[in-house]
Design a protein around this motif. Sequence first.
Motif: not given
Length: 531
Positions: A389-407, A433-439
């Motif tokens: 379920a966590l992995a499924a969230e991480l393929v959603r573009p908003p999750a990758v773009r928003h640092e707090r959620l992605a982290v 394309s991935v924000p640096r804090p997410t990477a």
Amino acid sequence: MDTHAAVAAGSPLGRRARVAWLLRVNRLLAGESSLRSLPAFAAAFHGGVYDREVSASTVSRWETGRTPVPWRAVRRYEELLALPRNTLTATARTVWRYWAPGPVLDVDPAGPAARPLEDLLEQAVSGDVMTGDDWDQLVDGLCARPDVVLMPSGTWSALAERLVEEMVIADDLPWMLRFESLNRLLNHRRGGRTVIAVCGALAAGRARPTATEIVCALDNCGHPDAADLVLGELARPSGPLAHRGAVMACFRKVRYRHFDDGQLRTLVRAVRDSSGDGPFGDQVEPLRGHLSALHPEYARAVRGRRASARPDEHHRNRGESDADARALVAAAVGRVTARLGTVEPDRVCDPAIPAALVAETLASPLFDVRLYAAFLLAATPYRPVLADALAAELVRPPAVRHERLAVVLLEALRVLGDHRHRGLLQRLAVLPSVPRPTAYAAVRGLGHVAADRAGGDFLRTAVAHHHAVWLNERDPVTAATLQSLVYALGMASRDDLLTAILTRADFLPVARTTAAWWLDIPGHRRASALR
């Protein structure tokens, strides 16, 4: 449950309720269907490490938290449910310690020692391999003898140094067993002061790349030396990772009143002057709020000039407001929680408890609360479903773009994930394309989610990618990412790449230092940390 725990978690769950749920959910979702019946489970309980008969009502009281469960009974659950040794005992001890109203020195062993204490001591100070279970039994024996004298005089230091060095390169259950062993030794009547000194020396010295968890471990230790060490790393840090560990340790040290009035004023000044910026500053603002709540007389002083700043200014500068982030996290919590019902939906036990734990894992502002909730979920049959379920969230573009959620998603996946999720982490670690804090958060997971020891080229590619970025921009997030990549190389036993980094004069200096540290760890300790 103490006030800090309730406020920090946003949950009424106390430690007894958490341990009770851990046992209950593992029994009700057990692979052996006959043990799902409470009377049948109670009838089978006598045996193994547990030498007494129990009734169904006794088991029911354990599993509902009405009475505390003995550690040997937790071990018997492991035996009856055919779970790997220490899966439940180590997790229960971790939960029990973290949510305790004060420092804990556990002197009640989880079962009879398989070997004499003297033999375990000799093994620990030798070049032999030590497993996490060996450390658990050794520390059980030492804690049962609070006035034990170890000879020669340097034995306490040798034990602590090896334990800490293995701990910071261990993962999952081997890490948990060592971390809990360290926590108990820090509170040992005779050896604690030496163990504290060893932690301070390692965090400020050769183990600096892993100083966060070493310094943070002092939060449970009430000795004045531990308070002095934490305040020293807060006011005059030996490095950013040690500073982060000191910030994290202060949550419980303040609650436990480990600081006297003068030390508290020193803490207020240090927190006021901490920027809270960069990849290691995420816990500074929560600590300001924590201090202000427990000591309102310092509320204005602890915030200083920041008191007049708008609270969502920092996140708006990154393109996200507090309200946006909270809404995104809440939506993710809802979708992840919905997956719980797919685990044997006709036998899901107390769905409110795992739902509360998912909310803690993703929504708590405190890193440790998120971590320990994830540990608890990881020790249950919910683990693979939640990881997916966590992995499924991480393929959603908003999750990758928003640092707090992605982290927070990536932090949780680092605990709950397995080899099936490594490809996702790899993609997030290097996609431009991935924000640096997410990477950076994705890279932090690479050393823990099925560390790649196959000698593939991905880690080499990732190092080259982030090294090029750092050479061009020299920003702190990329620097932290490179240092975490070196840690992943060590976890993957890629000594070839560690050696190559060490010999590169143009490479980030702290990454070269981390590579040298990995290469200097004796082979028997690196082998031990895997077990």
